[in-house]
Design a protein around this motif. Structure first.
Motif: not given
Length: 224
Positions: A26-27, A30, A63-64, A67, A71, A124, A127-128, A131
């Motif tokens: 995930y990082s 991003w 931001d959502h 994220a 994902e 991050y 942020r996940w 979301l």
């Protein structure tokens, strides 16, 4: 041993971290997600008339969306085993919706942060979690985010099919190689790597650099 679809993402995340010095997928996804959203914000008018960016003036909603795009990339890498550059733009548009709406044999859906849908680690992760809280707290906003993800990747797919950045004779050479190496794949497959120059991303991790021979502006690197 029977195939367990709910082990796919956890097993992938563990294997990815082991192969990338502890870095979470995930990082690593991003920066790509940021690039995708930034590209859409820069399109005026939108690439497709009904595929605009839904949250351009709302930093939290942006931001959502970043994220959610990250994902989508993580899920797609886990499910397909592809490097990030090889991901199918068409599939990416619906990956998050399909994953969040999938039901097991008992009729239950995956729970974010649960066994089959592990939370990411790294810088991050917050942020996940922000979301995923939308699923229970604001279903309407969650639905809008998913629609925005679909629009983002649909626009990039259109861009990949119409942008004139291919070297002379590219298609026949690459299509021949791709079909010989992976005969089950669609002939019109368009990957994230093919729009990397427009996103400002380089080099692009891919499984086989020869998959992109003839793309004069794409710098690829074999994924670990």
């Amino acid at each position: 041993m029977a195939f367990d679809p709910y082990a796919v993402l956890p097993d992938f995340a563990d294997a990815y971290r082991a192969a990338h010095d502890g870095s979470d997928p995930y990082s690593d996804a991003w920066p790509w997600a940021e690039a995708v959203v930034r590209w859409h914000q820069d399109q005026d008018p939108p690439v497709l008339a009904d595929r605009g960016f839904l949250f351009a003036d709302d930093p939290q909603a942006r931001d959502h969306l970043v994220a959610a795009v990250a994902e989508s990339l993580r899920i797609a890498m886990g499910w397909t085993g592809d490097a990030i550059g090889d991901l199918d733009l068409d599939r990416l548009g619906s990956e998050l919706r399909s994953w969040s709406e999938d039901e097991g044999e008992d009729g239950a859906r995956l729970t974010p942060g649960g066994t089959g849908w592990p939370a990411p680690t790294g810088p991050y992760a917050d942020r996940w979690h922000a979301l995923m809280r939308l699923i229970g707290s604001d279903p309407e906003q969650w639905a809008r985010v998913r629609r925005s993800v679909y629009r983002a990747f649909t626009s990039l797919l259109w861009h990949a099919r119409t942008e004139s950045h291919l070297a002379e004779g590219f298609y026949s050479r690459v299509q021949d190689y791709r079909l010989r190496q992976a005969p089950g794949r669609r002939g019109d497959y368009r990957s994230l790597a093919e729009v990397a120059p427009s996103l400002g991303m380089s080099p692009v991790p891919v499984r086989d650099p020869r998959w992109y021979q003839g793309y004069g502006l794409v710098t690829v690197a074999e994924a670990s």
